[in-house]
Design a protein around this motif. Structure first.
Motif, PDB file in Angstrom:
ATOM      1  N   GLN A 291      -7.210 -14.920  21.968  1.00  0.00           N
ATOM      2  CA  GLN A 291      -5.887 -14.299  21.439  1.00  0.00           C
ATOM      3  C   GLN A 291      -4.849 -14.123  22.441  1.00  0.00           C
ATOM      4  OE1 GLN A 291      -9.107 -13.505  19.840  1.00  0.00           O
ATOM      5  NE2 GLN A 291      -8.471 -14.940  18.373  1.00  0.00           N
ATOM      6  N   GLY A 292      -5.447 -13.971  23.999  1.00  0.00           N
ATOM      7  CA  GLY A 292      -4.391 -13.770  24.833  1.00  0.00           C
ATOM      8  C   GLY A 292      -4.879 -12.766  25.857  1.00  0.00           C
ATOM      9  N   THR A 293      -4.107 -12.383  26.827  1.00  0.00           N
ATOM     10  CA  THR A 293      -4.880 -11.465  27.787  1.00  0.00           C
ATOM     11  C   THR A 293      -4.100 -10.214  27.841  1.00  0.00           C
ATOM     12  OG1 THR A 293      -5.127 -13.528  29.366  1.00  0.00           O
ATOM     13  CG2 THR A 293      -4.872 -11.451  30.376  1.00  0.00           C
ATOM     14  N   GLU A 294      -5.001  -9.317  28.160  1.00  0.00           N
ATOM     15  CA  GLU A 294      -4.572  -7.869  28.150  1.00  0.00           C
ATOM     16  C   GLU A 294      -4.768  -7.132  29.509  1.00  0.00           C
ATOM     17  OE1 GLU A 294      -5.081  -3.504  25.708  1.00  0.00           O
ATOM     18  OE2 GLU A 294      -5.244  -5.727  24.567  1.00  0.00           O
ATOM     19  N   HIS A 295      -3.995  -6.495  30.131  1.00  0.00           N
ATOM     20  CA  HIS A 295      -4.335  -5.812  31.302  1.00  0.00           C
ATOM     21  C   HIS A 295      -4.618  -4.160  30.933  1.00  0.00           C
ATOM     22  CE1 HIS A 295      -3.455  -3.387  35.039  1.00  0.00           C
ATOM     23  NE2 HIS A 295      -3.749  -4.374  35.637  1.00  0.00           N
ATOM     24  N   VAL A 296      -5.848  -3.779  31.434  1.00  0.00           N
ATOM     25  CA  VAL A 296      -6.048  -2.553  31.448  1.00  0.00           C
ATOM     26  C   VAL A 296      -6.194  -1.664  32.832  1.00  0.00           C
ATOM     27  CG1 VAL A 296      -7.729  -0.977  30.142  1.00  0.00           C
ATOM     28  CG2 VAL A 296      -7.177  -3.356  29.220  1.00  0.00           C
TER      29      VAL A 296
ATOM     30  N   TYR B  75     -18.578   2.820  32.686  1.00  0.00           N
ATOM     31  CA  TYR B  75     -18.193   3.647  31.538  1.00  0.00           C
ATOM     32  C   TYR B  75     -16.749   3.867  31.625  1.00  0.00           C
ATOM     33  CZ  TYR B  75     -23.200   4.081  31.687  1.00  0.00           C
ATOM     34  OH  TYR B  75     -24.577   3.742  31.428  1.00  0.00           O
ATOM     35  N   SER B  76     -15.957   2.966  31.314  1.00  0.00           N
ATOM     36  CA  SER B  76     -14.662   3.231  31.298  1.00  0.00           C
ATOM     37  C   SER B  76     -13.884   2.772  30.136  1.00  0.00           C
ATOM     38  CB  SER B  76     -13.840   2.478  32.691  1.00  0.00           C
ATOM     39  OG  SER B  76     -13.880   0.717  32.005  1.00  0.00           O
ATOM     40  N   ASN B  77     -12.495   2.933  30.162  1.00  0.00           N
ATOM     41  CA  ASN B  77     -11.833   2.555  29.059  1.00  0.00           C
ATOM     42  C   ASN B  77     -11.705   1.083  28.942  1.00  0.00           C
ATOM     43  OD1 ASN B  77     -10.229   3.073  31.383  1.00  0.00           O
ATOM     44  ND2 ASN B  77      -8.323   2.581  30.213  1.00  0.00           N
ATOM     45  N   VAL B  78     -12.047   0.339  29.935  1.00  0.00           N
ATOM     46  CA  VAL B  78     -11.951  -1.110  30.082  1.00  0.00           C
ATOM     47  C   VAL B  78     -12.918  -1.668  28.934  1.00  0.00           C
ATOM     48  CG1 VAL B  78     -12.324  -3.243  30.965  1.00  0.00           C
ATOM     49  CG2 VAL B  78     -10.965  -1.355  32.209  1.00  0.00           C
TER      50      VAL B  78
END
Length: 278
Positions: free
Chosen positions: A220-225, A131-134
Motif C-alpha cells: 500500500q505504500g511507505t510510512e516513516h516512523v 519494543y517501540s512504536n515502530v
C-alpha cells in the motif's frame, strides 16, 4: 507478594542498571517486583552503586541467589562477560533476562542458549528497540511488510549496531539470508535480503545525531516512523517482567541468532566486497 529480582553485572554503575531500577520503583511499581540484591565483577564500583541506591550487595551469585526469584544479567557494554555471568546464574534454574548485546559473536550466543536449555532456564534477550512504536505501527498496517529501512546512532558500531538491526529483524522475522555492508568508519549501511523477496537497509551512523527511526513499506505504500525513545526502556522492562511472571520466553530465539549472524558477517572483509550468506 513482591517478586525479587537480582541484578548481575560487570559494573553496576551504568545507565541500564539505573534506568531499570528507577522504572521498577516508579512506573512499573504496581507490577510487584523489587530489586532485592545485586552483584558485579567490578566490586568497588558496584558496591558503591548498591549503597547509593539502597540495594543489598552480595559478593557472588551463590550468595545472592537465596534472596531472589529471577535474574537480570546486565553488562550492556560488556557482552564478552555475558557467557561467564550466565554460567554462574543459570545453574540456579530461575528465569533470566540478558541485556543487549547478548553475546560478542554467534558462536557464544548459541552456547548461552544451550546452557540455558541444559539448566531448564527460561531466558530471553533483546535490545530496547524491539519494543517501540515502530512495531506497534507495523501491527496496524494492512498487508505484509516488504521492505524496511532503519536508522540508529551511538558511539561505536560494535556496541550500537544492535539497535537498528534488532529494529529491522524484529519487524521482518528471522529469515535473513544474506548481507552486504557498505561504507566504513562512522557511516555504515547494511543491506539484507530476506525470504520471499523481502529486504532491509540498516543505517548505522556513529558519533553523530541520528535519531532512531524506520520506514515501513507494504504493497500500500511507505510510512516513516520516528521512534519514541521515551517509551522503549519502560516497554523493555515490562517485557522482562512478563518473562519473570510467565516463566516462558516470548522472543523467537531464531531472531536473536539471526541478529548475531548479521553482526558477525558485517565485521568481515567479505561483506564489504559483496553479499555474504547468513
Amino acid at each position: 507478594m513482591s517478586r525479587r529480582i537480582g541484578f548481575v553485572d560487570f559494573d553496576l554503575n551504568n545507565f541500564h542498571a539505573d534506568v531499570y531500577l528507577k522504572l521498577l520503583r516508579g512506573d512499573l511499581q504496581s507490577r510487584g517486583f523489587t530489586v532485592a540484591g545485586a552483584t558485579g565483577l567490578q566490586v568497588e564500583s558496584s558496591r558503591a552503586w548498591s549503597a547509593q541506591n539502597d540495594v543489598p550487595y552480595y559478593d557472588e551469585v551463590d550468595a545472592l541467589d537465596a534472596h531472589v526469584d529471577c535474574y537480570a544479567v546486565l553488562a550492556p557494554s560488556n557482552p564478552e562477560v555475558h557467557e561467564a555471568l550466565c554460567q554462574r546464574v543459570f545453574p540456579h534454574g530461575k528465569p533470566t533476562y540478558v541485556d543487549k548485546t547478548f553475546a560478542p559473536d554467534l558462536a557464544t550466543a548459541k552456547r548461552i542458549f544451550a546452557l540455558a536449555d541444559g539448566h531448564g532456564v527460561a531466558m530471553q534477550t533483546s535490545s530496547a528497540l524491539r519494543y517501540s512504536n515502530v512495531q506497534e505501527r507495523l501491527a496496524e498496517l494492512e498487508g505484509d511488510l516488504l521492505h524496511i529501512v532503519t536508522w540508529g546512532g551511538g558511539s561505536s558500531f560494535g556496541e550500537y549496531a544492535i539497535h537498528p538491526l534488532e529494529l529491522a529483524i524484529s519487524c521482518m522475522g528471522p529469515d535473513a539470508q544474506r548481507l552486504y555492508r557498505r561504507g566504513a568508519g562512522e557511516c555504515s549501511q547494511l543491506l539484507l535480503d530476506f525470504s520471499d523477496n523481502r529486504s532491509a537497509v540498516v543505517n548505522v551512523y556513529t558519533n553523530a545525531s541520528t535519531p532512531f527511526a524506520a520506514a515501513l513499506t507494504t504493497a500500500q505504500g511507505t510510512e516513516h516512523v520516528a521512534v519514541d525513545s521515551s517509551a522503549i526502556f519502560r516497554n523493555t522492562a515490562a517485557a522482562m517482567l512478563d518473562l519473570f511472571e510467565s516463566g516462558i520466553a516470548a522472543i523467537d530465539r531464531r531472531e536473536t541468532l539471526a541478529i548475531h549472524s548479521a553482526l558477525d558477517a558485517a565485521q568481515t572483509d567479505a561483506a564489504r566486497a559483496g553479499f555474504v550468506d547468513l
